[in-house]
Design an enzyme around this catalytic site. Sequence first.
Site, PDB file in Angstrom:
ATOM      1  N   GLN A  49      -6.455   0.745  -7.657  1.00  0.00           N
ATOM      2  CA  GLN A  49      -5.598   0.207  -8.713  1.00  0.00           C
ATOM      3  C   GLN A  49      -6.027   0.757 -10.083  1.00  0.00           C
ATOM      4  O   GLN A  49      -5.239   0.763 -11.024  1.00  0.00           O
ATOM      5  CB  GLN A  49      -5.678  -1.327  -8.702  1.00  0.00           C
ATOM      6  CG  GLN A  49      -4.826  -2.015  -9.745  1.00  0.00           C
ATOM      7  CD  GLN A  49      -4.679  -3.494  -9.457  1.00  0.00           C
ATOM      8  OE1 GLN A  49      -3.952  -3.891  -8.552  1.00  0.00           O
ATOM      9  NE2 GLN A  49      -5.381  -4.335 -10.198  1.00  0.00           N
ATOM     10  N   ASN A  83       0.820  -1.217   0.000  1.00  0.00           N
ATOM     11  CA  ASN A  83       0.000   0.000   0.000  1.00  0.00           C
ATOM     12  C   ASN A  83       0.856   1.270   0.000  1.00  0.00           C
ATOM     13  O   ASN A  83       0.569   2.214  -0.740  1.00  0.00           O
ATOM     14  CB  ASN A  83      -0.954  -0.007   1.198  1.00  0.00           C
ATOM     15  CG  ASN A  83      -1.959  -1.143   1.098  1.00  0.00           C
ATOM     16  OD1 ASN A  83      -2.070  -1.789   0.046  1.00  0.00           O
ATOM     17  ND2 ASN A  83      -2.683  -1.400   2.174  1.00  0.00           N
ATOM     18  N   GLU A 103      -6.690  18.692 -35.870  1.00  0.00           N
ATOM     19  CA  GLU A 103      -7.993  18.071 -35.570  1.00  0.00           C
ATOM     20  C   GLU A 103      -7.864  17.049 -34.437  1.00  0.00           C
ATOM     21  O   GLU A 103      -8.713  16.961 -33.553  1.00  0.00           O
ATOM     22  CB  GLU A 103      -8.542  17.375 -36.820  1.00  0.00           C
ATOM     23  CG  GLU A 103      -8.891  18.314 -37.955  1.00  0.00           C
ATOM     24  CD  GLU A 103      -9.161  17.534 -39.235  1.00  0.00           C
ATOM     25  OE1 GLU A 103      -8.233  17.408 -40.050  1.00  0.00           O
ATOM     26  OE2 GLU A 103     -10.277  17.028 -39.399  1.00  0.00           O
ATOM     27  N   SER A 157      -5.564  13.945 -49.383  1.00  0.00           N
ATOM     28  CA  SER A 157      -6.756  13.120 -49.564  1.00  0.00           C
ATOM     29  C   SER A 157      -6.474  12.108 -50.669  1.00  0.00           C
ATOM     30  O   SER A 157      -5.777  12.417 -51.633  1.00  0.00           O
ATOM     31  CB  SER A 157      -7.939  14.004 -49.951  1.00  0.00           C
ATOM     32  OG  SER A 157      -8.919  13.233 -50.616  1.00  0.00           O
ATOM     33  N   ASN A 196      -5.095  18.488 -45.399  1.00  0.00           N
ATOM     34  CA  ASN A 196      -5.954  18.481 -44.210  1.00  0.00           C
ATOM     35  C   ASN A 196      -5.151  18.683 -42.935  1.00  0.00           C
ATOM     36  O   ASN A 196      -4.087  18.097 -42.774  1.00  0.00           O
ATOM     37  CB  ASN A 196      -6.724  17.160 -44.130  1.00  0.00           C
ATOM     38  CG  ASN A 196      -7.670  16.979 -45.306  1.00  0.00           C
ATOM     39  OD1 ASN A 196      -8.275  17.939 -45.766  1.00  0.00           O
ATOM     40  ND2 ASN A 196      -7.774  15.756 -45.799  1.00  0.00           N
TER      41      ASN A 196
END
Length: 467
Positions: free
Chosen positions: A331, A119, A299, A286, A294
């Site tokens: 966890q 722990n 984006e 493209s 693009n």
Amino acid sequence: MTDPVQTQAANAMWGGRFAEGPDAIMTAINASIGFDQRLYAQDIAGSRAHAAMLAAQGILSDSDAKAIGEGLLTVLSEIEGGKFVFSTALEDIHLNVESRLTEIVGEAGKRLHTGRSRNDQVAVDFRLWVRDQCDAAISGLEALMRAFLAQAEAGADWVMPGFTHLQTAQPVTWGHHMMAYVEMFARDRSRFQDARRRMNECPLGAAALAGTSFPIDRHMTAAALGFDRPTANSLDSVSDRDFALEFLSAASICAMHLSRFAEELVIWSSAQFRFVRLSDKWTTGSSIMPQKKNPDAAELLRSKLGRVLGATVALFTVMKGLALTYSKDMQEDKEQTFDAADTLMLGLAAMTGMVSDMAANREGLKAAAASGFSTATDLADWLVRALGLPFRDAHHVTGTLVAMAEKAGIDLPDLTLEQMQSVHAGISAEVFAVLGVENSVRSRTSYGGTSPVRVVEQIARWKAALA
Ligand code: ARG
């Protein structure tokens, strides 16, 4: 369902009271080694500090401590050399490392876990990892701020339209717009610095939850691991994940900022705006439309905020309502935080690259700045200054002139003096000086304003701060 794991008698690390091994599905849901192996370096550093402290306190013999220290380095090189075999049956990174250590050094390895628990072990490992991520975020942000500063410096006095509601508002300078992001990312940097300062306390030695009866020296382990001090309450030490929540919160705000500039890049690089040209390095073509370029990186950055924010909400949801102290729910802190940190670092690097490589279209920005009646406020201000009109009346006169120009399909500076005087007789030819976009931005010299003189001051201030 049979599986080698299920048929094995019981776990070697805690199997004393168990007659049977876990069900295979239990192993699948319980094991964290698939992801927490990322904590191996932190786990080994924590164990080395713990073993050295145990020896210094006379809890462990020097020869055992030496064997453990060296054995842990062997484990480290096995993991880094890709030779380590991670075992799901051994649940997590802590048991995997300890088990291999014991194979290597024998009996001494079994003494390492004296005066600690998984722990406090996981709490210290994860804190060390998150602390490193704060450092990485801080240096990533500094690189990004430098990229924005370089853009601001190149075009400190270039004129562009400023927007509210994405409608043309008033002319501003390119440098001023770039510096807005420097301010945003500087705040992000300070949030990571602040979180790092607060998380820099060492939970190791809290043991399972109550501390330990062994005469450990928590100040020694804290110092060895670069912490400012040990944590002060053992219950809090093993149940606290604020450090991860703070990291994720800062990361979410930072990713939100990245997404805002990403959106501006998407808009600005379009054929309709043409404010910037993104480099080939950060765009794609493209497969069908040959003319396309693009802005994919922008984006993706725009959308990746969702992952970071999702991780933040997920961890808040895990922690919400958990009774003290450690529960296995916790966890679930790691995968989310790992993913958010990876996403953030990738986003910072990609944005730094895009900003460094983008080319602003100085002429296009200026032409856009002059359209949309962007100097209407300058005209109203002139009516106040030159003719002594109350601002509300000046606003009304200007609005009438804008409507007149709009009806005629022209911009404000294209109105004739006679047309202007038909709305307010006091208007003189002097007015034309304030209708130019260059004059407009130069006039906004108030502190924090868009005037090039103010922008240059801010650039100098930030360059000095980052030097
Ligand atoms: N793999 C665990 C986690 O990530 C480590 C702590 C487990 N402690 C325990 N008592 N089962 O949280």
